[in-house]
Design an enzyme around this catalytic site. Structure first.
Site, PDB file in Angstrom:
ATOM      1  CE1 TYR A 271      -1.671  -6.816  10.640  1.00 23.91           C
ATOM      2  CE2 TYR A 271      -3.278  -8.060  10.061  1.00 23.91           C
ATOM      3  CZ  TYR A 271      -2.665  -7.143  10.230  1.00 23.91           C
ATOM      4  OH  TYR A 271      -3.075  -6.220   8.990  1.00 23.91           O
TER       5      TYR A 271
ATOM      6  CG  LEU B  68      -2.022  -1.172   1.293  1.00 29.83           C
ATOM      7  CD1 LEU B  68      -3.153  -0.701   2.269  1.00 29.83           C
ATOM      8  CD2 LEU B  68      -2.748  -0.743  -0.006  1.00 29.83           C
TER       9      LEU B  68
ATOM     10  CG  LEU C  38       7.393   1.625  12.804  1.00 30.84           C
ATOM     11  CD1 LEU C  38       6.245   0.889  11.968  1.00 30.84           C
ATOM     12  CD2 LEU C  38       6.505   2.961  13.002  1.00 30.84           C
TER      13      LEU C  38
ATOM     14  CB  SER D 171       0.904  -6.210   6.804  1.00 30.72           C
ATOM     15  OG  SER D 171       1.744  -6.974   5.819  1.00 30.72           O
TER      16      SER D 171
ATOM     17  CG  PHE E 169      -0.785   2.800   5.731  1.00 30.38           C
ATOM     18  CD1 PHE E 169      -1.272   4.020   5.978  1.00 30.38           C
ATOM     19  CD2 PHE E 169      -1.549   2.095   4.819  1.00 30.38           C
ATOM     20  CE1 PHE E 169      -2.394   4.621   5.886  1.00 30.38           C
ATOM     21  CE2 PHE E 169      -3.054   2.436   4.717  1.00 30.38           C
ATOM     22  CZ  PHE E 169      -3.569   3.943   5.120  1.00 30.38           C
TER      23      PHE E 169
END
Ligand code: NAI
Ligand code: 15L
Length: 274
Positions: free
Chosen positions: A144, A22, A60, A83, A79
């Protein structure tokens, strides 16, 4: 690609996860919404094309690095992170510590708006015959999904405590095409995702809003009544993929992909033997 931005662009917008599927799409699509787009990921990204881009590698899970990353931005489209379902320890650093680092840095640097790429896996253990809204109980289907549920709660807390506003987009399946029967219900086109981000950035007074990110698919499990103030009006539909998808063999009726909103995620793990 359609964009119809009529807003004053933000001076500087941060996009995390910029090297991902994305993120690569959004790199061009978010440009009308800002003067400078700061792109970040733990992975290498293409260098800045011109003065309208800044590229900063950042993990992060590194609090100090995230603090530096957030300095000077006006809003954050978050984002980045793991994932898909992975062992808990991988999810912990990137997603759980990661979201804390993003909000703490936002607080310290006076950033007032975050767009959080949440996921349908927050509610993945609900069955496909249920219709959910933003007030439905969370039923995470994975570590997740749990991390995204935690991220939404973090967003709620940082609004109540510090007035930082967030739109948590519970993205369904955002890929070029719907790839299977489940995705006929969960598909979100890139154009509709872009519209959702635009509305999420520029709608005033969103507090903490949860919105389901799906296109105008013929069958949906999600009701966005509590996000009506965003005025999100999806334009695309997964119907264009139906014939191709329905040519695939029909899975068994008790296959998780046919039963649960989160599909196969409900059956992933365990990652450790006894
Ligand atoms: P992706 O896996 O392609 O991109 C995620 C990016 O995050 C990767 O480039 C990866 O390098 C980066 N990342 C991972 N760990 C990191 C760390 N510790 N520090 C910094 N960056 C790190 O995933 P995709 O499909 O682009 O999704 C983007 C976001 O949207 C993710 O947060 C995902 O959970 C969420 N989402 C996506 C959906 C979809 O259908 N594509 C559906 C629901 C949610
Ligand atoms: C997600 O949350 C994932 O990030 C994406 O890779 C897909 O698995 C999507 O959900 C989905 O449910 O189709």
């Amino acid at each position: 690609m359609t964009t119809s931005s009529s807003h004053t662009p933000l001076p500087r917008l941060l996009l995390t996860g910029a090297a991902g599927g994305l993120g690569k799409e959004l790199r061009q699509r978010l440009k009308p919404f800002c003067e400078v787009l700061r792109l970040s990921d733990i992975a290498e990204m293409a260098p800045a094309a011109d003065a309208s881009e800044e590229v900063q590698v950042c993990d992060l899970s590194d609090k100090q690095a995230v603090d530096k990353l957030v300095a000077g931005v006006d809003a954050i489209a978050h984002f980045g992170g793991v994932s898909v379902e992975r062992p808990f320890e991988e999810v912990l650093g990137a997603n759980i510590s990661g979201i804390f680092h993003i909000y703490e840095a936002a607080r310290r640097h006076g950033v007032k708006r975050v767009i959080f790429a949440s996921s349908n896996h927050v509610i993945g253990f609900h069955k496909q015959d249920e219709v959910l809204d933003a007030h439905s109980a969370k039923r995470p289907d994975s570590y997740y999904g749990l991390s995204k549920a935690y991220g939404e709660d973090m967003a709620s807390f940082y609004f109540d405590r510090y007035g930082i506003e967030t739109v948590s987009i519970r993205i369904g399946s955002s890929f070029p095409e719907a790839q299977n029967r489940r995705m006929l219900c969960t598909w979100l086109s890139f154009d509709d995702l872009t519209q959702l981000i635009e509305r999420s950035l520029f709608t005033p007074n969103v507090g903490h809003t949860i919105v389901y990110g799906a296109s105008a698919n013929k069958v949906t499990w999600w009701d966005n009544r509590f996000a009506a103030h965003l005025n999100y009006q999806p334009k695309d539909s997964s119907e264009q993929f139906r014939a191709k998808v329905e040519a695939q063999p029909m899975p068994a009726a008790d296959d998780p992909a046919m039963v649960y909103q989160g599909g196969a995620f409900v059956a992933s793990g365990p990652f450790e033997s006894n």
